[in-house]
Design an enzyme around this catalytic site. Structure first.
Site, PDB file in Angstrom:
ATOM      1  N   ASN A   1     -37.214  39.659 -24.185  1.00 26.39           N
ATOM      2  CA  ASN A   1     -38.243  40.529 -23.626  1.00 26.39           C
ATOM      3  C   ASN A   1     -38.505  41.680 -24.588  1.00 26.39           C
ATOM      4  O   ASN A   1     -37.592  42.155 -25.261  1.00 26.39           O
ATOM      5  CB  ASN A   1     -37.791  41.126 -22.287  1.00 26.39           C
ATOM      6  CG  ASN A   1     -37.823  40.128 -21.162  1.00 26.39           C
ATOM      7  OD1 ASN A   1     -38.495  39.109 -21.221  1.00 26.39           O
ATOM      8  ND2 ASN A   1     -37.093  40.420 -20.100  1.00 26.39           N
TER       9      ASN A   1
ATOM     10  N   ARG B   1     -37.589  33.707 -19.503  1.00 25.96           N
ATOM     11  CA  ARG B   1     -36.588  33.522 -20.574  1.00 25.96           C
ATOM     12  C   ARG B   1     -35.619  32.388 -20.235  1.00 25.96           C
ATOM     13  O   ARG B   1     -35.306  31.561 -21.086  1.00 25.96           O
ATOM     14  CB  ARG B   1     -35.818  34.813 -20.850  1.00 25.96           C
ATOM     15  CG  ARG B   1     -36.654  35.870 -21.547  1.00 25.96           C
ATOM     16  CD  ARG B   1     -35.862  37.121 -21.847  1.00 25.96           C
ATOM     17  NE  ARG B   1     -35.270  37.622 -20.617  1.00 25.96           N
ATOM     18  CZ  ARG B   1     -34.103  38.247 -20.536  1.00 25.96           C
ATOM     19  NH1 ARG B   1     -33.373  38.461 -21.610  1.00 25.96           N
ATOM     20  NH2 ARG B   1     -33.653  38.669 -19.372  1.00 25.96           N
TER      21      ARG B   1
END
Length: 98
Positions: free
Chosen positions: A45, A27
């Site tokens: 996520n 990320r």
């Protein structure tokens, strides 16, 4: 970059990335890439172990992000990237992680 830029109209890329892509900096690195490309959106996520990327901006920049998501330089191990394209909504003012 704005949705009304006739030379590079804003588009939206939605990509679901599967593989070993959580707890490996995926990320954060996606955030860095999106900011480098001047994109807005979000990366998050999901409970199934995948990562969802929603990015808006000029299509050439989005294609570059998609290429990076599929490349060996992306963190972890990417098994697949499912992508879909649509018109940008202008929902995001910046790129962030969730």
């Amino acid at each position: 970059m704005t949705p009304t830029d006739a030379a590079n109209p804003a588009r939206r890329l939605t990509a679901r990335v599967t593989g070993e892509v959580q707890a490996v900096g995926f990320r954060y690195r996606t955030l860095q890439q999106a900011n480098r490309l001047g994109l807005t959106g979000v990366v998050s996520n999901h409970s199934d172990g995948s990562v969802l990327v929603v990015a808006e901006g000029p299509e050439p920049a989005l294609e570059e992000l998609l290429h990076w998501l599929n490349s060996p330089t992306a963190p972890g191990t990417v098994d697949a990237v499912q992508d879909s394209w649509s018109d940008a909504t202008g929902k995001y003012g910046s790129f962030s992680t969730e």
